[in-house]
Design an enzyme around this catalytic site. Sequence first.
Site, short mmCIF file in Angstrom:
data_model
loop_
_atom_site.label_atom_id
_atom_site.label_comp_id
_atom_site.label_asym_id
_atom_site.label_seq_id
_atom_site.Cartn_x
_atom_site.Cartn_y
_atom_site.Cartn_z
N GLY A 176 70.15 -43.25 -9.10
CA GLY A 176 71.48 -43.24 -9.33
C GLY A 176 72.11 -42.33 -10.42
O GLY A 176 71.27 -41.68 -10.81
N GLN A 185 77.31 -39.02 -16.92
CA GLN A 185 76.14 -38.14 -16.98
C GLN A 185 76.14 -36.90 -16.65
O GLN A 185 75.30 -35.87 -17.00
CB GLN A 185 75.01 -38.86 -16.11
CG GLN A 185 74.40 -40.37 -16.60
CD GLN A 185 73.26 -40.86 -15.63
OE1 GLN A 185 73.74 -41.34 -14.59
NE2 GLN A 185 72.00 -40.49 -16.13
N CYS A 200 65.66 -42.94 -16.77
CA CYS A 200 66.95 -42.31 -16.45
C CYS A 200 67.09 -41.05 -16.74
O CYS A 200 66.44 -40.47 -17.49
CB CYS A 200 67.82 -43.07 -17.79
SG CYS A 200 69.47 -42.55 -18.08
N LEU A 201 67.95 -40.53 -15.80
CA LEU A 201 67.95 -38.98 -15.77
C LEU A 201 68.41 -38.30 -17.10
O LEU A 201 68.18 -37.19 -17.20
CB LEU A 201 68.97 -38.49 -14.64
CG LEU A 201 68.47 -38.93 -13.10
CD1 LEU A 201 69.49 -38.48 -12.15
CD2 LEU A 201 67.12 -38.23 -12.81
N HIS A 208 72.34 -50.86 -14.06
CA HIS A 208 72.06 -49.78 -14.86
C HIS A 208 73.00 -48.86 -14.88
O HIS A 208 73.52 -48.23 -15.84
CB HIS A 208 70.77 -48.89 -14.48
CG HIS A 208 70.28 -47.75 -15.21
ND1 HIS A 208 69.30 -47.90 -16.08
CD2 HIS A 208 70.72 -46.72 -15.03
CE1 HIS A 208 69.03 -46.52 -16.36
NE2 HIS A 208 69.93 -45.68 -15.76
N GLU A 209 73.46 -48.27 -13.69
CA GLU A 209 74.66 -47.31 -13.48
C GLU A 209 75.97 -47.81 -14.14
O GLU A 209 76.64 -47.06 -14.77
CB GLU A 209 74.86 -46.50 -11.96
CG GLU A 209 73.73 -46.28 -11.30
CD GLU A 209 73.15 -45.16 -12.26
OE1 GLU A 209 73.78 -44.41 -12.98
OE2 GLU A 209 71.70 -44.87 -12.48
N HIS A 266 76.22 -47.01 -17.81
CA HIS A 266 76.70 -45.77 -18.09
C HIS A 266 78.38 -45.78 -18.24
O HIS A 266 78.63 -45.09 -19.02
CB HIS A 266 76.38 -44.86 -17.03
CG HIS A 266 74.70 -44.23 -17.17
ND1 HIS A 266 74.42 -43.69 -18.37
CD2 HIS A 266 73.69 -44.69 -16.42
CE1 HIS A 266 73.01 -43.40 -18.06
NE2 HIS A 266 72.55 -43.87 -17.22
#
Length: 170
Positions: A47, A52, A100-101, A142-143, A146
């Site tokens: 994701g 991000q 996480c990215l 999770h997304e 953000h």
Amino acid sequence: MALLKIARMGNPVLHQVAQAVSDPKAPEIQSLIADMLETMADARGAGLAAPQVHQPLRIFVYHVPTNRVANPEEALLPRVFINPEINPVGDEMMICSEGCLSIPGLRADVPRHARVRYSGLDENGELLEGEATGFHANVLQHENDHLNGILYPQRITDFERFGYVEEILR
């Protein structure tokens, strides 16, 4: 399409509450979505949220890969979610191993709701709604975090399983 620079933990954009998207079909939103999908694929992420990539907007893209579900029919091709609403269904929790990215190389066990109800818009401005469990529920939560300025380390309750991927896999 273009690959976008991913903000890393510590960047203020990751701690802002993202703004709602007023016109999902606007050319700049459609371009952002295309670039986010390409960036997520290139980074091999499950994701990617607009904050991000330095855009404080309520958009995320995600997919559910076959290697993350028991039943291959539960896998999902990449999806776009605009102005999402994610709400728990019941009190059951699950522990999710998350990365996480924006926090490369680290993972942790994070408690998440086992079942969620979701609604929002897809890339065409059409209603997207349903219920999710397992990894699908995990990635949605999770997304969505953000979009609310929350990174997964803020959800950790047991720091013994928080560390570098190489060390955890030993």
